[in-house]
Design an enzyme around this catalytic site. Structure first.
Site, PDB file in Angstrom:
ATOM      1  N   TYR A  84       2.512  10.159   0.884  1.00  0.00           N
ATOM      2  CA  TYR A  84       3.702   9.590   1.505  1.00  0.00           C
ATOM      3  C   TYR A  84       4.962  10.082   0.781  1.00  0.00           C
ATOM      4  CZ  TYR A  84       0.270   6.285   3.459  1.00  0.00           C
ATOM      5  OH  TYR A  84      -0.807   5.698   4.084  1.00  0.00           O
ATOM      6  N   ASP A  96       0.835  -1.196   0.000  1.00  0.00           N
ATOM      7  CA  ASP A  96       0.000   0.000   0.000  1.00  0.00           C
ATOM      8  C   ASP A  96       0.869   1.246   0.000  1.00  0.00           C
ATOM      9  OD1 ASP A  96      -2.623   1.481   0.467  1.00  0.00           O
ATOM     10  OD2 ASP A  96      -1.448   2.140   2.197  1.00  0.00           O
ATOM     11  N   LYS A 122      -4.006   5.945  -2.998  1.00  0.00           N
ATOM     12  CA  LYS A 122      -5.075   6.760  -2.428  1.00  0.00           C
ATOM     13  C   LYS A 122      -5.306   8.017  -3.256  1.00  0.00           C
ATOM     14  CE  LYS A 122      -3.842   4.940   2.094  1.00  0.00           C
ATOM     15  NZ  LYS A 122      -2.544   4.313   1.762  1.00  0.00           N
TER      16      LYS A 122
END
Length: 345
Positions: free
Chosen positions: A55, A50, A81
């Site tokens: 990030y 993931d 995401k």
């Protein structure tokens, strides 16, 4: 038949690799160190991964894509995401949103239909891949958005989710869900929409079972595939608890109520010869809603430590004592027999 959102490790363990540390969360790692983490997890059988644009402002996605691209795509599951878009900027701060030495981008919120589509397409370019197994709408809770939370929820329901459905129909993504730290927002969304998957961080752990009474039964009933993140509550359950050592909970200094509870758990661990991380991982996996626990690690050694925690034999008396002392709720499912048996009580 619909493909599953997650794949277990090759030995059946339900652990995946979370990509936040690969984006230099709190401290930097080199490209080589990041690659070594992913390679070690893969070699050990990990097949679920993931990441997110947030990030490291694209750094985690780039590193994870580079490390996974040579592996057969059908042999792994990869999620990212939407919610934040990245804009190039030549000069960026050393630290952005707790990530250091990020790529030269700044982020801004965009949950519009066009923003969601662009986010997925941008992520696929950074990953160097053509399809995502799951896409989560990221961080839409009131704690993140404050007075704008109601408007954010409305846009999620009216724009973001319908656009993700279109992307799913086009084949760019396979599963749609939320990636959040708060269980209340999940329940609000589920009143109006169906979800395939959920990434929930920190709200169903050995220490904090806020999601247990109402959300977890819904996930089972509605067959929402749950991946749990933050099962160590950002550090307090990751190592041995000691009263004289600073502890973090939810990425902040732990309040005394959490410290006292963790110390009580550590005492019971010591009585039964159990490591606290083993109890944390196995408790999270024991609920029938949980399909996967995603672990954010910085080294191959940390990954191996988590794998050992998942395998550690924990006696039934340990769980019963936690229940008896009120350290976990009586209604929370607990592991029985061996961690790999799949049985729950």
């Amino acid at each position: 038949m619909k493909t599953p959102a997650f794949l277990p490790c090759t030995d059946g363990a339900r652990l995946g690799l979370g990509g936040a540390p690969l984006g230099n969360l709190f401290e930097a790692m080199s490209d080589g160190q990041a690659r070594a983490v992913v390679d070690a997890a893969w070699a050990d059988g990990c097949r679920s991964f993931d990441t997110a644009p947030h990030y490291g402002h694209g750094l985690s996605e780039r590193r994870l894509g580079d490390a996974l691209r040579s592996h057969p795509r059908s042999n792994l599951r990869l999620s990212s995401k939407v919610g934040r878009l990245l804009t190039p900027q030549a000069q960026v701060p050393h630290e952005q949103h707790s990530y250091v030495n990020t790529l030269p981008f700044v982020q801004h919120w965009d949950l519009s239909a066009s923003g969601v589509r662009r986010s997925v397409e941008d992520s696929l370019q950074r990953l160097g891949l053509a399809q995502l197994d799951a896409v989560y709408i990221h961080d839409i809770d009131a704690g993140m958005h404050g007075p704008k939370a109601a408007a954010v929820l409305r846009q999620v329901l009216e724009e973001a989710l319908p656009e993700l459905v279109k992307l799913k129909q086009s084949g760019l993504i396979s599963h749609i869900g939320l990636g959040v730290n708060d269980h209340d927002i999940v329940e609000q969304v589920l009143r109006h929409a169906d979800l395939d998957v959920l990434m929930l961080a920190g709200r169903y752990t050995l220490l904090d079972q806020a999601a247990l009474p109402t959300l977890m039964p819904q996930l089972v009933r509605r067959q929402v595939a749950l991946a749990l993140g933050g099962v160590f509550n950002s550090g307090i359950l990751a190592t041995r608890v000691a009263a004289d050592r600073p502890m973090t909970f939810n990425y902040a200094p732990a309040a005394q109520v959490w410290v006292d509870k963790a110390l009580g758990m550590q005492r019971v661990c010591d009585q039964h010869g159990v490591s606290l991380p083993a109890a944390a991982v196995q408790f999270a996996l024991a609920h029938p809603a949980t399909q996967m626990v995603m672990l954010g690690v910085r080294s191959a050694d940390q990954w191996q430590a988590a794998r050992l925690a998942e395998r550690e034999v924990v006696p039934a008396d340990f769980w019963q004592q936690l229940r008896h002392e009120g350290l976990i709720p009586a209604e929370a499912p607990i592991p029985v027999k061996t961690p790999c048996s799949g049985e729950r009580s």
